[in-house]
Scaffold this active site. Structure first.
Site, short mmCIF file in Angstrom:
data_model
loop_
_atom_site.label_atom_id
_atom_site.label_comp_id
_atom_site.label_asym_id
_atom_site.label_seq_id
_atom_site.Cartn_x
_atom_site.Cartn_y
_atom_site.Cartn_z
N LYS A 10 0.83 -1.20 0.00
CA LYS A 10 0.00 0.00 0.00
C LYS A 10 0.87 1.25 0.00
O LYS A 10 1.89 1.31 0.69
CB LYS A 10 -0.92 0.03 1.23
CG LYS A 10 -1.95 -1.07 1.27
CD LYS A 10 -2.87 -0.88 2.46
CE LYS A 10 -3.94 -1.95 2.50
NZ LYS A 10 -4.87 -1.76 3.65
N GLY A 68 -8.10 5.92 -2.69
CA GLY A 68 -8.80 5.72 -3.95
C GLY A 68 -8.31 4.54 -4.76
O GLY A 68 -8.46 4.51 -5.98
N GLY A 69 -7.70 3.56 -4.08
CA GLY A 69 -7.25 2.36 -4.78
C GLY A 69 -5.92 2.51 -5.48
O GLY A 69 -5.46 1.58 -6.15
N GLU A 101 1.33 -5.04 4.64
CA GLU A 101 0.50 -5.69 5.63
C GLU A 101 0.20 -7.12 5.19
O GLU A 101 0.11 -7.40 3.99
CB GLU A 101 -0.85 -4.97 5.77
CG GLU A 101 -0.80 -3.65 6.48
CD GLU A 101 -2.19 -3.04 6.62
OE1 GLU A 101 -2.41 -2.32 7.59
OE2 GLU A 101 -3.03 -3.30 5.74
N ILE A 146 -5.65 -10.00 4.91
CA ILE A 146 -6.74 -10.71 5.57
C ILE A 146 -7.69 -11.15 4.46
O ILE A 146 -8.35 -10.32 3.83
CB ILE A 146 -7.46 -9.82 6.59
CG1 ILE A 146 -6.46 -9.18 7.56
CG2 ILE A 146 -8.53 -10.62 7.33
CD1 ILE A 146 -5.64 -10.16 8.36
N LYS A 201 -15.05 1.14 -4.13
CA LYS A 201 -16.37 0.67 -3.73
C LYS A 201 -17.40 0.85 -4.85
O LYS A 201 -17.35 1.83 -5.60
CB LYS A 201 -16.82 1.44 -2.48
CG LYS A 201 -15.88 1.25 -1.30
CD LYS A 201 -16.09 2.31 -0.23
CE LYS A 201 -15.02 2.23 0.83
NZ LYS A 201 -15.09 3.34 1.80
N GLU A 244 -7.52 1.88 7.81
CA GLU A 244 -7.15 3.27 7.59
C GLU A 244 -8.26 4.17 8.10
O GLU A 244 -9.35 3.71 8.44
CB GLU A 244 -6.90 3.55 6.11
CG GLU A 244 -8.11 3.38 5.22
CD GLU A 244 -7.80 3.61 3.76
OE1 GLU A 244 -6.62 3.78 3.41
OE2 GLU A 244 -8.74 3.63 2.95
N ARG A 302 -12.55 12.78 6.16
CA ARG A 302 -13.45 13.60 5.34
C ARG A 302 -14.81 12.92 5.32
O ARG A 302 -14.98 11.83 5.85
CB ARG A 302 -12.92 13.68 3.91
CG ARG A 302 -12.65 12.29 3.32
CD ARG A 302 -12.30 12.29 1.86
NE ARG A 302 -11.77 11.02 1.39
CZ ARG A 302 -12.49 9.95 1.11
NH1 ARG A 302 -13.80 9.98 1.27
NH2 ARG A 302 -11.93 8.84 0.69
N ARG A 315 -23.64 3.28 -6.65
CA ARG A 315 -22.97 4.37 -7.34
C ARG A 315 -23.22 4.23 -8.84
O ARG A 315 -22.88 3.20 -9.44
CB ARG A 315 -21.47 4.35 -7.06
CG ARG A 315 -21.11 4.43 -5.59
CD ARG A 315 -19.61 4.57 -5.42
NE ARG A 315 -19.23 4.52 -4.02
CZ ARG A 315 -18.06 4.92 -3.54
NH1 ARG A 315 -17.14 5.40 -4.37
NH2 ARG A 315 -17.78 4.83 -2.25
#
Length: 455
Positions: A158, A164-165, A200, A203, A237, A289, A293, A339
């Site tokens: 990461k 935002g990916g 990391e 998971i 998402k 994370e 906002r 969305r």
């Protein structure tokens, strides 16, 4: 209360903020690029000012022009929405120095929680569970190989400054690590100007669970429940719901308490989201994370909690206490958000900008909301994010919410551009989704391969 705020954003979130401000009796200033001259947020605001050319770097990311617009119009505060400058601590700090209120947390807290490595260290101090991983920044492939051997595969790479990916890669073994690290680091450097990485343990399979929190300057911190955001494509998402069907009463209390503890530890003010990965097999959850906002998916929480998150943001920034205490917050029913993007799911979700020749947004009945900045005759510019609307429904239970969403998507009609409405309709009707039987791998590994095989 503020007399006037400037909205440093565009699209549906700018419209959402303008509406909330108007209901509070607060004047609004819209900013726009030359490509957004005819955008809905420009028409709805009390004032509007152009801040630069179409490219984001010259307009919606142009701090000097935005701050000059705030000064010129007499705006007392700036609401950054999401994306663009919303998590930019430099911008928040300049606002503070200019005595313009940034509607969000302080620059100090943004630095602490916006950087994934710093956030991880703070969560360890706060006693919030975190996944095994690197203790600091990782800059070279040699470091990455050594750390991966220590924590075990599979791992997640990461970007430390990411979101935002961007700058994220899954790595299953040592053979994949070096090329994945170099690609993620280059992407992070291009997107954020910072190539620092961290590692990391992955998971997997996992649920992506996030908790909405609100804090004020008097030290009050509350949560507004959780959202399940496990339906994702490329770490972005696609559909969100609240509450999560994967969480029972005891686990819900544990994960929301952890989120409040996290926010209290950093003296958090305004709206924020603590994101966790949940290992369903063990029932253990891990801090991932914090988003400092308002979230795209905040309306699902507003539906189930009855709290207007954007209004709370403005009130808190004004120095007011939160209008509700934790004991006042009650949760009712089930909410889902889809969305809607101007994109072609059959062709790898390629963006589909263009002129909307006809538009019919679903309406009618209790518990249906469409957040959008679209109108018939509007031309979607090719320079920005492809999201054009959010359809949010609320029902007494999950089944009612699913049926209401299906009804709403069947009514949604856009001509002139290609959208993902049919894709969302198929997703919300999939037996696994209807049963609540999905995790973060479902969309990419199960649903999409079958969907994209269809004619």
């Amino acid at each position: 209360m503020f007399n006037k705020i400037l909205i440093a954003n565009r699209g549906e979130i700018a419209v959402r903020i303008i509406r909330a401000a108007r209901e509070l009796g607060v004047g609004t200033v819209a900013i726009y690029s030359t490509a957004d001259r005819d955008a809905l947020h420009v028409h709805l605001a009390d004032e509007a000012i152009c801040v630069g050319p179409a490219r984001s770097t010259e307009s919606y990311l142009n701090m000097n022009n935005i701050l000059s617009a705030a000064v010129a119009t007499g705006a007392q505060a700036i609401h950054p929405g999401f994306g663009f400058l919303s998590e930019n601590s430099k911008f928040a700090r300049i606002c503070e120095e200019m005595n313009i209120k940034f509607i969000g947390p302080s620059a100090k807290v943004m630095d602490m929680m916006g950087d994934k490595i710093n956030a991880r260290a703070e969560m360890i101090k706060a006693g919030v569970p975190v996944t095994p991983g690197s203790e600091g920044e990782v800059h070279t492939t040699d470091e990455a190989v050594k750390i991966a051997e220590e924590i075990g595969y599979p791992i997640m790479l990461k970007a430390s400054a990411g979101g935002g990916g961007k700058g994220i890669r899954k790595v299953n073994n040592v053979e994949e690590l070096v090329p994945a690290f170099e690609a993620a680091q280059a992407e992070a450097q291009a997107a954020f100007g910072n190539g620092a990485m961290f590692i990391e343990r992955m998971i997997f399979p996992a649920r992506h669970i996030e908790v909405q929190i609100l804090g004020d300057s008097q030290g009050n911190v509350i949560h507004l429940g959780e959202r399940d955001c496990s339906l994702q494509r490329n770490n972005q998402k696609v559909l969100e719901e609240s509450p999560s069907v994967a969480i029972g009463h005891t686990l819900r209390n544990e994960i929301t308490a952890a989120a409040v503890k996290a926010a209290q530890h950093v003296s958090y003010e305004n709206a924020g989201t603590i994101e966790f990965l949940l290992d369903e097999s063990s029932g253990k959850f891990y801090f991932m994370e914090m988003n400092t906002r308002v979230q795209v998916e905040h309306p699902v929480t507003e539906f189930v909690s009855g709290v207007d998150i954007v209004k709370e943001q403005i009130r808190v920034a004004n120095g007011n206490e939160l209008s509700v205490k934790q004991e006042d917050v009650t949760f009712s029913g089930h909410a889902i958000e889809c969305r809607i993007n101007a994109e072609n799911p059959k062709f790898n979700f390629a963006p589909s900008p263009g002129k909307i020749t006809n538009l019919f947004l679903p309406s009618g009945g209790v518990g249906l909301r469409v957040d959008s900045a679209m109108y018939s005759g509007y031309s979607i510019p090719p320079y920005y994010d492809s999201m054009i609307a959010k359809v949010i429904v609320h029902g007494e239970n999950r089944f009612e919410a699913l049926m209401k969403m299906q009804r709403a998507l069947l009514e949604f009609d856009v001509e002139g551009v290609i959208t993902n409405v049919d894709f969302q309709l198929e997703l919300i009707s999939d037996p696994h989704v209807v049963a609540g039987d999905y995790d973060t791998s479902f969309l990419g590994n199960v649903f999409l391969p079958e969907y994209q095989k269809e004619d």
